[in-house]
Every structure is written in C-alpha cells, then in structure tokens.
Scaffold this motif. Structure first.
Motif, PDB file in Angstrom:
ATOM      1  N   VAL A  63       0.791  -1.239   0.007  1.00 39.56           N
ATOM      2  CA  VAL A  63       0.182   0.062   0.029  1.00 39.56           C
ATOM      3  C   VAL A  63       0.849   1.212  -0.041  1.00 39.56           C
ATOM      4  N   ARG A  64       0.650   2.327  -0.762  1.00 41.41           N
ATOM      5  CA  ARG A  64       1.435   3.361  -0.915  1.00 41.41           C
ATOM      6  C   ARG A  64       0.486   4.684  -1.012  1.00 41.41           C
ATOM      7  N   ASP A  65       1.032   5.597  -0.524  1.00 49.12           N
ATOM      8  CA  ASP A  65       0.040   7.028  -0.711  1.00 49.12           C
ATOM      9  C   ASP A  65       0.567   7.671  -1.845  1.00 49.12           C
ATOM     10  N   ASP A  66      -0.368   8.227  -2.646  1.00 48.91           N
ATOM     11  CA  ASP A  66      -0.098   8.602  -3.761  1.00 48.91           C
ATOM     12  C   ASP A  66      -0.973  10.141  -3.851  1.00 48.91           C
ATOM     13  N   GLY A  67      -0.853  11.036  -2.892  1.00 48.76           N
ATOM     14  CA  GLY A  67      -1.377  12.287  -2.788  1.00 48.76           C
ATOM     15  C   GLY A  67      -2.853  12.129  -2.479  1.00 48.76           C
ATOM     16  N   ASP A  68      -3.747  12.343  -3.461  1.00 53.01           N
ATOM     17  CA  ASP A  68      -4.935  12.240  -3.151  1.00 53.01           C
ATOM     18  C   ASP A  68      -5.710  10.909  -2.845  1.00 53.01           C
ATOM     19  N   ALA A  69      -4.925   9.794  -3.104  1.00 49.56           N
ATOM     20  CA  ALA A  69      -5.672   8.420  -3.141  1.00 49.56           C
ATOM     21  C   ALA A  69      -4.400   7.547  -2.556  1.00 49.56           C
ATOM     22  N   LEU A  70      -4.772   6.406  -2.243  1.00 52.03           N
ATOM     23  CA  LEU A  70      -4.161   5.155  -1.763  1.00 52.03           C
ATOM     24  C   LEU A  70      -4.035   4.522  -3.234  1.00 52.03           C
ATOM     25  N   VAL A  71      -2.816   3.739  -3.297  1.00 52.12           N
ATOM     26  CA  VAL A  71      -2.603   2.663  -4.299  1.00 52.12           C
ATOM     27  C   VAL A  71      -2.103   1.482  -3.446  1.00 52.12           C
ATOM     28  N   ILE A  72      -3.183   0.099  -3.889  1.00 53.46           N
ATOM     29  CA  ILE A  72      -2.999  -0.952  -3.272  1.00 53.46           C
ATOM     30  C   ILE A  72      -2.801  -2.024  -4.208  1.00 53.46           C
ATOM     31  N   GLY A  73      -1.714  -2.568  -4.184  1.00 54.47           N
ATOM     32  CA  GLY A  73      -1.213  -3.663  -5.097  1.00 54.47           C
ATOM     33  C   GLY A  73      -2.387  -4.658  -5.114  1.00 54.47           C
ATOM     34  N   ALA A  74      -2.296  -5.271  -6.102  1.00 52.02           N
ATOM     35  CA  ALA A  74      -3.489  -6.346  -6.442  1.00 52.02           C
ATOM     36  C   ALA A  74      -3.143  -7.503  -5.383  1.00 52.02           C
ATOM     37  N   HIS A  90      -7.261   6.248   5.783  1.00 56.95           N
ATOM     38  CA  HIS A  90      -7.796   6.849   4.816  1.00 56.95           C
ATOM     39  C   HIS A  90      -8.966   6.032   3.851  1.00 56.95           C
ATOM     40  N   ALA A  91      -9.086   4.605   4.366  1.00 55.39           N
ATOM     41  CA  ALA A  91      -9.869   3.803   3.890  1.00 55.39           C
ATOM     42  C   ALA A  91     -10.326   2.706   4.789  1.00 55.39           C
ATOM     43  N   PRO A  92     -11.029   3.234   5.686  1.00 59.72           N
ATOM     44  CA  PRO A  92     -11.063   2.181   6.751  1.00 59.72           C
ATOM     45  C   PRO A  92     -12.396   1.226   6.372  1.00 59.72           C
ATOM     46  N   LEU A  93     -13.070   1.490   5.531  1.00 58.55           N
ATOM     47  CA  LEU A  93     -14.072   0.643   4.960  1.00 58.55           C
ATOM     48  C   LEU A  93     -13.495  -0.584   4.305  1.00 58.55           C
ATOM     49  N   LEU A  94     -12.255  -0.625   3.809  1.00 60.89           N
ATOM     50  CA  LEU A  94     -11.706  -1.433   3.125  1.00 60.89           C
ATOM     51  C   LEU A  94     -11.205  -2.482   4.379  1.00 60.89           C
ATOM     52  N   ALA A  95     -10.585  -1.973   5.361  1.00 64.13           N
ATOM     53  CA  ALA A  95     -10.556  -2.845   6.490  1.00 64.13           C
ATOM     54  C   ALA A  95     -11.523  -3.654   7.058  1.00 64.13           C
ATOM     55  N   GLN A  96     -12.546  -2.908   7.090  1.00 62.14           N
ATOM     56  CA  GLN A  96     -13.543  -3.336   7.746  1.00 62.14           C
ATOM     57  C   GLN A  96     -14.402  -4.514   7.041  1.00 62.14           C
ATOM     58  N   LEU A 167      -4.766  -7.476 -13.263  1.00 60.67           N
ATOM     59  CA  LEU A 167      -5.040  -6.523 -12.446  1.00 60.67           C
ATOM     60  C   LEU A 167      -3.888  -6.156 -11.674  1.00 60.67           C
ATOM     61  N   VAL A 168      -3.247  -4.930 -11.777  1.00 61.84           N
ATOM     62  CA  VAL A 168      -2.133  -4.542 -11.287  1.00 61.84           C
ATOM     63  C   VAL A 168      -2.515  -3.739  -9.800  1.00 61.84           C
ATOM     64  N   SER A 169      -3.283  -2.901  -9.649  1.00 58.58           N
ATOM     65  CA  SER A 169      -3.509  -2.128  -8.669  1.00 58.58           C
ATOM     66  C   SER A 169      -4.972  -1.571  -8.423  1.00 58.58           C
ATOM     67  N   VAL A 170      -5.296  -1.123  -7.249  1.00 53.79           N
ATOM     68  CA  VAL A 170      -6.676  -0.535  -6.656  1.00 53.79           C
ATOM     69  C   VAL A 170      -6.414   0.888  -6.055  1.00 53.79           C
ATOM     70  N   ARG A 171      -6.864   1.772  -6.863  1.00 43.50           N
ATOM     71  CA  ARG A 171      -6.740   3.124  -6.476  1.00 43.50           C
ATOM     72  C   ARG A 171      -7.984   3.784  -5.615  1.00 43.50           C
ATOM     73  N   VAL A 172      -7.599   4.041  -4.421  1.00 41.45           N
ATOM     74  CA  VAL A 172      -8.774   4.279  -3.682  1.00 41.45           C
ATOM     75  C   VAL A 172      -8.604   5.930  -3.268  1.00 41.45           C
ATOM     76  N   PRO A 173      -9.569   6.603  -3.707  1.00 45.21           N
ATOM     77  CA  PRO A 173      -9.552   8.081  -3.280  1.00 45.21           C
ATOM     78  C   PRO A 173      -9.697   8.317  -1.774  1.00 45.21           C
ATOM     79  N   LYS A 174      -8.817   9.298  -1.458  1.00 43.43           N
ATOM     80  CA  LYS A 174      -8.957   9.543   0.170  1.00 43.43           C
ATOM     81  C   LYS A 174     -10.210  10.171   0.187  1.00 43.43           C
ATOM     82  N   LEU A 175     -10.979  10.320   1.351  1.00 43.80           N
ATOM     83  CA  LEU A 175     -12.094  10.881   1.588  1.00 43.80           C
ATOM     84  C   LEU A 175     -12.010  11.637   2.965  1.00 43.80           C
TER      85      LEU A 175
END
Length: 285
Positions: A63-74, A90-96, A167-175
């Motif tokens: 998982v890496r920080d990419d400014g306004d989003a997280l990029v999570i490797g597949a 930044h994405a607690p819903l994914l952890a839940q 599938l390389v990665s998932v980009r999740v916008p920070k909210l």
C-alpha cells in the motif's frame, strides 16, 4: 477431487505475467492467493491448462500513499489491509470489509485483487470498492488502462478483465471528512454474505451532506443504492430520516433466491442493514 493437469509458471514482473497469459490463451488463469481458484480447480469446475502465479511480482504488493489516493497492489493480502496504517487512516471501510472475509487462514492467503477479480456478488470487497469509487489499473498486451469500479463488475463472476490482462492495483480516493461502516448478514460465521451494505457518509452542519451506499449480493454485481443516496443527501442526520431512506434500498435490485434466503427476504435484510450501516457510519443515534 484432484485438479486436472496444468502447467505452472511464476513470472517476476507484470510484463512477464501478461506474456504468459497471452501465450496460454483463454485457458490460462492467474493464481494469486488461490482462495477462490483452488477450490474451483479441486471441484473441476475449471480446468485451465496454465496457471500464472503472480505471487512473486513485487509491483503487485503493498500500500502506498499517492497524494489524494491510496494505491493498493493487487496481491496485497486481506490481513495486510487490516493492519496497514494508511488503510486505517484513509480507507477504513476496506479494512472493515476485509475483516469479514472468510476466516483467519483465508485472510492470510487471500488477496484484494483476487477477491475483486473473482467478482462474486456475495463477496465483501467488491461492494466496498464500489462505495469508495475505487478504480483499477489493468495491464495487458496493449499497455495499461484504468477502469472505474462502476464499470469493472460486468456480470456474475465476470469483470472487465480480458483473458490476457492482469489487475495491477486498486486506487482508492482519500475521503477526508467522510466516515464509513460495513454491515453483513450471514448464516454462520466465516460465510459468504446473504446480504451486505457498505456505507460512507459525509456530515455537514449537523446533517448528511452526501452518502454512498453499495449493496452486496443483491444482484449479479455489487450495486449502488442510488435511491437511498438521493434520499439521504442534504437531509437531517436523524434516525427517522435514515430509516426512511433505507426503506428504498431494495429499489432496482434483483437479488437471488436460493437455499439460504428468498429474494424478498434479501430485500428486507438490505433495508435493515442499510439503516444500521448509515447510522453507524454517520455516528447517528
């Protein structure tokens, strides 16, 4: 049962993985954590001639920080999502949602990319990705492309991935300013969802400014509950208002009827779960 015979290759880069899939044709399959694929192979519901094991591709992990989003490797594992500080912030819903996947053993082997690519409508992570407006980076012979979550899930167990794509990665916008909650109803612990709801809410001036609500196992793909979102937006943050909006959760859905629940029961469940998820996400009592 013993799986049908197959060839096995373990590439070290994304490009090598794409070439291996292209060489294997439509009978090649990607192997990541194997928690969805291995049972299917053992039941001989699939008999690929080649397995392309992407577990050794470093670019696909982490998982890496990419400014306004997280990029999570597949190939980031569910267990890694649970303990990653960036996901927690930044994405607690994914952890839940990841916490609800299978059991401890499955979470230590299964991957976010495998779950999303398998696209089971009863899976936990597809709905969470849809609620977060995630997007997916896909690599193929023609290069790389990005597909939104709303376009990635095409039909039952079917995605926008071509047979020769990875599938390389998932980009999740920070909210910032949004809060989230995931609700799931199951027959027994560690089971697929009979129904589930992923909700993210932004509060403003004591009310609900915006909300996103995604439904699990209410159709052939995860669904956004547009009627609920419209009813919540700009409304009061009260239990009665949320209950009224949640009453529209079943609109536009086509849930299955099976040995575990009828379609009507699922529509009832999703109404209850939507109310619970939105109340919890918005801190409303």
């Amino acid at each position: 049962m013993i799986p049908a015979a197959f060839d096995y290759t373990r590439p070290s880069t994304v490009d090598e993985a794409v070439r291996a899939l292209a060489d294997g044709g439509e009978d090649a399959k990607v192997l990541a954590g194997g928690q969805s694929l291995i049972p299917v192979l053992r039941l001989r519901m699939a008999a690929p001639t080649v397995l392309v094991d992407v577990g050794g591709v470093g670019e696909l992990r982490g998982v890496r920080d990419d400014g306004d989003a997280l990029v999570i490797g597949a190939t980031t594992r569910h267990a890694d999502l649970l303990r990653d500080p960036l996901v927690a912030e930044h994405a607690p819903l994914l952890a839940q949602a990841a916490a609800k996947v299978g059991d401890r053993q499955v979470r230590h082997l299964g991957t976010i990319g495998g779950s999303l690519s398998h696209a089971d409508p009863a899976g936990d992570l597809p709905g969470a990705a849809l609620a977060l407006d995630a997007s997916f980076e896909i690599a193929g012979p023609g290069g790389r492309r990005t597909v939104s979550a709303s376009e990635f899930f095409v039909d039952f167990l079917t995605t926008a991935l071509a047979p020769d794509e990875v599938l390389v990665s998932v980009r999740v916008p920070k909210l910032p300013g949004w809060t989230a909650h995931y609700e799931k109803f199951v027959r027994v612990a560690q089971a697929w969802a009979i129904a589930g709801v992923a909700a993210v809410v932004r509060r403003e001036n004591g009310g609900i400014a915006e909300a996103r609500v995604a439904l699990t196992n209410m159709g052939n793909t995860p669904l956004r509950a547009g009627a609920v979102e419209a009813a919540l937006a700009g409304g009061p943050a009260t239990v009665d208002a949320v209950a009224s909006a949640a009453g529209r959760a079943g609109e536009g859905t086509d849930p299955p009827s099976d040995a575990f629940a009828s379609a009507d029961y699922r529509r009832h469940l999703v109404t209850v779960l939507t109310k619970r998820a939105v109340l919890a996400a918005g801190g409303i009592s």
